[in-house]
Scaffold this motif. Structure first.
Motif, PDB file in Angstrom:
ATOM      1  N   GLU A  51      -5.614  -7.545  -5.780  1.00 25.86           N
ATOM      2  CA  GLU A  51      -5.295  -6.159  -6.140  1.00 25.86           C
ATOM      3  C   GLU A  51      -3.896  -5.778  -5.661  1.00 25.86           C
ATOM      4  O   GLU A  51      -3.141  -5.115  -6.376  1.00 25.86           O
ATOM      5  CB  GLU A  51      -6.364  -5.236  -5.548  1.00 25.86           C
ATOM      6  CG  GLU A  51      -7.697  -5.382  -6.264  1.00 25.86           C
ATOM      7  CD  GLU A  51      -8.896  -4.950  -5.438  1.00 25.86           C
ATOM      8  OE1 GLU A  51      -9.983  -4.799  -6.034  1.00 25.86           O
ATOM      9  OE2 GLU A  51      -8.763  -4.774  -4.214  1.00 25.86           O
ATOM     10  N   LEU A  52      -3.527  -6.240  -4.465  1.00 21.67           N
ATOM     11  CA  LEU A  52      -2.182  -5.960  -3.967  1.00 21.67           C
ATOM     12  C   LEU A  52      -1.124  -6.735  -4.759  1.00 21.67           C
ATOM     13  O   LEU A  52       0.014  -6.283  -4.893  1.00 21.67           O
ATOM     14  CB  LEU A  52      -2.084  -6.289  -2.484  1.00 21.67           C
ATOM     15  CG  LEU A  52      -2.880  -5.366  -1.548  1.00 21.67           C
ATOM     16  CD1 LEU A  52      -2.766  -5.842  -0.111  1.00 21.67           C
ATOM     17  CD2 LEU A  52      -2.395  -3.922  -1.671  1.00 21.67           C
ATOM     18  N   ALA A  53      -1.519  -7.889  -5.299  1.00 19.75           N
ATOM     19  CA  ALA A  53      -0.587  -8.642  -6.151  1.00 19.75           C
ATOM     20  C   ALA A  53      -0.226  -7.837  -7.390  1.00 19.75           C
ATOM     21  O   ALA A  53       0.907  -7.900  -7.894  1.00 19.75           O
ATOM     22  CB  ALA A  53      -1.201  -9.986  -6.547  1.00 19.75           C
ATOM     23  N   LEU A  54      -1.183  -7.068  -7.906  1.00 24.45           N
ATOM     24  CA  LEU A  54      -0.895  -6.220  -9.060  1.00 24.45           C
ATOM     25  C   LEU A  54       0.064  -5.092  -8.667  1.00 24.45           C
ATOM     26  O   LEU A  54       0.923  -4.695  -9.473  1.00 24.45           O
ATOM     27  CB  LEU A  54      -2.193  -5.641  -9.635  1.00 24.45           C
ATOM     28  CG  LEU A  54      -2.071  -4.889 -10.958  1.00 24.45           C
ATOM     29  CD1 LEU A  54      -1.469  -5.773 -12.044  1.00 24.45           C
ATOM     30  CD2 LEU A  54      -3.435  -4.366 -11.406  1.00 24.45           C
ATOM     31  N   VAL A  55      -0.050  -4.596  -7.442  1.00 21.86           N
ATOM     32  CA  VAL A  55       0.903  -3.586  -6.963  1.00 21.86           C
ATOM     33  C   VAL A  55       2.306  -4.190  -6.905  1.00 21.86           C
ATOM     34  O   VAL A  55       3.296  -3.531  -7.242  1.00 21.86           O
ATOM     35  CB  VAL A  55       0.492  -3.035  -5.584  1.00 21.86           C
ATOM     36  CG1 VAL A  55       1.511  -2.006  -5.105  1.00 21.86           C
ATOM     37  CG2 VAL A  55      -0.897  -2.423  -5.639  1.00 21.86           C
ATOM     38  N   ARG A  56       2.414  -5.446  -6.467  1.00 21.85           N
ATOM     39  CA  ARG A  56       3.714  -6.118  -6.451  1.00 21.85           C
ATOM     40  C   ARG A  56       4.347  -6.099  -7.835  1.00 21.85           C
ATOM     41  O   ARG A  56       5.546  -5.855  -7.992  1.00 21.85           O
ATOM     42  CB  ARG A  56       3.561  -7.572  -5.987  1.00 21.85           C
ATOM     43  CG  ARG A  56       3.255  -7.753  -4.525  1.00 21.85           C
ATOM     44  CD  ARG A  56       3.286  -9.237  -4.164  1.00 21.85           C
ATOM     45  NE  ARG A  56       2.994  -9.473  -2.766  1.00 21.85           N
ATOM     46  CZ  ARG A  56       1.772  -9.697  -2.279  1.00 21.85           C
ATOM     47  NH1 ARG A  56       0.726  -9.701  -3.095  1.00 21.85           N
ATOM     48  NH2 ARG A  56       1.599  -9.898  -0.997  1.00 21.85           N
ATOM     49  N   ARG A 104       0.851  -1.208   0.000  1.00 27.47           N
ATOM     50  CA  ARG A 104       0.000   0.000   0.000  1.00 27.47           C
ATOM     51  C   ARG A 104       0.880   1.249   0.000  1.00 27.47           C
ATOM     52  O   ARG A 104       0.578   2.231  -0.687  1.00 27.47           O
ATOM     53  CB  ARG A 104      -0.928  -0.030   1.223  1.00 27.47           C
ATOM     54  CG  ARG A 104      -1.902  -1.195   1.201  1.00 27.47           C
ATOM     55  CD  ARG A 104      -2.890  -1.137   2.366  1.00 27.47           C
ATOM     56  NE  ARG A 104      -3.787  -2.279   2.302  1.00 27.47           N
ATOM     57  CZ  ARG A 104      -3.680  -3.386   3.048  1.00 27.47           C
ATOM     58  NH1 ARG A 104      -2.714  -3.466   3.956  1.00 27.47           N
ATOM     59  NH2 ARG A 104      -4.530  -4.388   2.923  1.00 27.47           N
ATOM     60  N   ASP A 105       1.982   1.201   0.748  1.00 25.65           N
ATOM     61  CA  ASP A 105       2.904   2.328   0.761  1.00 25.65           C
ATOM     62  C   ASP A 105       3.543   2.533  -0.617  1.00 25.65           C
ATOM     63  O   ASP A 105       3.765   3.677  -1.042  1.00 25.65           O
ATOM     64  CB  ASP A 105       4.005   2.113   1.802  1.00 25.65           C
ATOM     65  CG  ASP A 105       3.495   2.263   3.231  1.00 25.65           C
ATOM     66  OD1 ASP A 105       2.402   2.854   3.418  1.00 25.65           O
ATOM     67  OD2 ASP A 105       4.177   1.781   4.154  1.00 25.65           O
ATOM     68  N   GLU A 106       3.832   1.426  -1.302  1.00 21.47           N
ATOM     69  CA  GLU A 106       4.437   1.552  -2.631  1.00 21.47           C
ATOM     70  C   GLU A 106       3.467   2.179  -3.619  1.00 21.47           C
ATOM     71  O   GLU A 106       3.869   2.966  -4.482  1.00 21.47           O
ATOM     72  CB  GLU A 106       4.910   0.185  -3.138  1.00 21.47           C
ATOM     73  CG  GLU A 106       5.740   0.246  -4.410  1.00 21.47           C
ATOM     74  CD  GLU A 106       7.101   0.904  -4.214  1.00 21.47           C
ATOM     75  OE1 GLU A 106       7.782   1.157  -5.228  1.00 21.47           O
ATOM     76  OE2 GLU A 106       7.492   1.165  -3.044  1.00 21.47           O
TER      77      GLU A 106
END
Length: 576
Positions: free
Chosen positions: A485-490, A100-102
């Motif tokens: 959704e966080l996997a896409l941020v990764r 989330r920070d990224e």
């Protein structure tokens, strides 16, 4: 600071503490310590090879050193675990807040997300296109032009100072042939029936305007004149006209060069003589005889003494002549001098050449190493030709050129962005087919469409949210994002690494590959809403969730724009 650079600093700080405690010797070279995603995502979010590359100079077993590093990593904020794997790799697991920070970092950095300082202001001269100034550019030139220009963008993005250079081969016999071809078009413009253009001359219609311009300026002054009276003048005017045509063709692709270096000027300035003198002073040029070529016999081979460059001392398979028997410079002699000239203003030289020039790579590398004492880095990227197809069938030649399909014809039909993106969808040294039908196809099998469509979808959902009156201006609660959704941020967070790796390898196609994968991840997320409305990016009755998902989409869109900018491709707002 991105997630990967942040953890690189964490590891550096841990190693500093180990040095201070005497657990490892001071001054160990850490340049090969890396932080990257593990090959298997199930092993964690990040991995470091620090223990593997530092164990030997530290006098320790890799797993022993890893056991000193891993516990300190595990205690960092945002880290949920650090595990030693295999012979000494360390896998790091992050908690969800790190991603989330990224995402917030991406939003804050905007167009600068992914920019790097690895270039450290080093000057790189990239020479690309460099087609003979005898006509319009064709698709054989197009791929090298796009690769060179995208590489220039990439290296600037990674912190280098870049010089974009075009070498004008205006001193060889081909420009005399051009002048003779123009003289025919000049006579034609004066009303003479010139009939078929003789073999060996350039037959394309693109020379007609040059002939008309000369006829307007000089009338019939040179119509019946001896060649010696007009050859130099017509050569200069023809080369100038062809360079304007080439600049115009390159502009269609959004390409510009900082320098157009002239081979004739290199010779006129005595650069080949200066290079020869420099090499002779160091015993690297000598007068000798070439070995008899294979297939020749003593009866049909007459040895001639020539000035030879000792390229065998630098890995070449034979020494190379820099002058011909008549005293004129060989192609190699001229190229040697030209590269010496470029090395005076750059730390690194990169040439983008057609694959048919592969045989000259070794000798030019030898020459640059010799002339610069190894201080100037030099690399050559070879580019394969492009096969032109239409629905699988070879495309016929262009009437305008007389013998090939022009770059301008292709850009006019499918557009700049399609041409540029397509040229980067394969490694430069891999064979490529350009099918006019497939490159404009609206399908996931077409990388150009697939990436552009992802960006257009992102922009469209923001417009739709505004139309629905959903307030997305406040700070998003990223805690509402789910695991997918966080996997896409990764995946998005890897963009800075991709930039640095692509810049280090001089391979801009890596950015295209990454964008395609990122777009695929976004489309997969989008498609969840087809069967499950609550998974859509825009959930009208839940503005909080919508705000979080649109923040995610905005971050992905930003990275797509940043990557496309490196490629020289526009990020479209909507698809027709």
């Amino acid at each position: 600071m991105t997630l990967y650079t942040q953890f690189a600093e964490h590891i550096g700080a841990i190693l500093d503490r180990l040095e201070a405690a005497g657990d490892i010797p001071a001054g160990i070279d850490r340049k090969n310590v890396a932080v990257e995603p593990p090959r298997d995502p199930s092993h964690g979010d990040l991995a470091t090879n620090a223990a593997m590359v530092l164990a030997k100079p530290a006098g320790k077993n890799p797993r022993e050193l890893a056991a000193l590093i891993a516990p300190k990593l595990a205690r960092l904020d945002g880290v949920s675990g650090a595990e030693i794997a295999g012979p000494g790799f360390i896998n790091i697991r992050l908690d969800e807040d790190a991603w989330r920070d990224e995402l917030r970092t991406i939003a804050a950095a905007g167009g600068d997300y992914g920019k790097s300082a690895i270039g450290a202001g080093k000057t790189v001269n990239i020479e690309y296109v460099s087609a003979n100034p005898t006509g319009p550019l064709h698709m054989g030139h197009c791929r090298g032009a796009v690769v060179g220009d995208a590489l220039a963008n990439l290296l600037e993005y990674a912190g280098h100072k870049v010089i974009r250079e075009y070498y004008v081969n205006d001193a060889g016999g081909q420009v005399d042939t051009l002048a003779r071809s123009v003289h025919i078009r000049y006579r034609e413009a004066l009303g003479e029936d010139v009939g078929e253009i003789p073999d060996g001359l350039y037959p394309g219609d693109y020379l007609k305007p040059v002939g008309v311009a000369l006829a307007t300026e000089f009338g019939d002054s040179y119509a019946q004149a001896e060649e010696g009276e007009w050859l130099t003048l017509f050569r200069e005017r023809a080369v100038a006209a062809m360079l304007e045509l080439i600049r115009s063709d390159l502009a269609l692709l959004g390409i510009r060069h900082d320098i157009f270096a002239s081979e004739a000027d290199v010779q006129a300035a005595g650069k080949p003589q200066a290079a020869e003198a420099e090499l002779r002073s160091r015993g690297l040029v000598y007068d000798g005889e070439l070995e008899m070529p294979k297939g020749k016999t003593p009866d049909d081979w007459e040895p001639v003494e020539l000035p030879l460059f000792r390229s065998t001392e630098f890995g070449d398979d034979q020494d190379r002549p820099i002058r011909k028997s008549d005293g004129s410079w060989t192609y190699f002699g001229n190229d040697l001098a030209y590269h010496f000239q470029k090395s005076q203003t750059a730390d690194v030289l990169v040439d983008i050449w057609g694959a048919d020039h592969s045989g000259t790579v070794k000798r030019i590398k030898a020459a640059v190493e010799a002339l610069t004492g190894g201080k100037t880095e030099f690399d050559v990227k070879l580019v394969q030709m492009v096969g032109l197809l239409r629905d699988g069938e070879p495309v016929k030649m262009s009437k305008r050129s007389g013998s090939f399909v022009t770059l301008a014809d292709v850009v006019e039909e499918v557009g700049k962005d399609v041409v540029r993106f397509t040229m980067l969808t394969r490694k430069a040294d891999a064979q490529m087919d350009f099918d006019f039908a497939k490159v404009v196809e609206a399908s996931k099998d077409n990388p150009v469409f697939y990436v552009q469509y992802a960006h257009a979808r992102i922009r469209s959902v923001h417009r739709k949210a505004a139309a629905e009156g959903i307030d997305i201006s406040g700070e998003a609660d990223l805690g509402l994002l789910d695991g997918a959704e966080l996997a896409l941020v990764r995946h998005a967070a890897q963009f800075p690494r991709i930039v640095e790796a692509a810049a280090g390898a001089y391979e801009p196609h890596r950015v295209a590959f990454y964008l395609f994968d990122l777009a695929a991840g976004f489309h997969a997320l989008w498609n969840r809403g087809n069967d499950h409305p609550d998974k859509r990016l825009l959930v009208v009755n839940d503005p909080g969730l919508t705000r979080a998902r649109l923040a995610l989409a905005a971050g992905i869109g930003q990275i797509i724009r940043n990557g496309l900018a490196i490629m020289g491709v526009e990020a479209v707002e909507e698809m027709e």
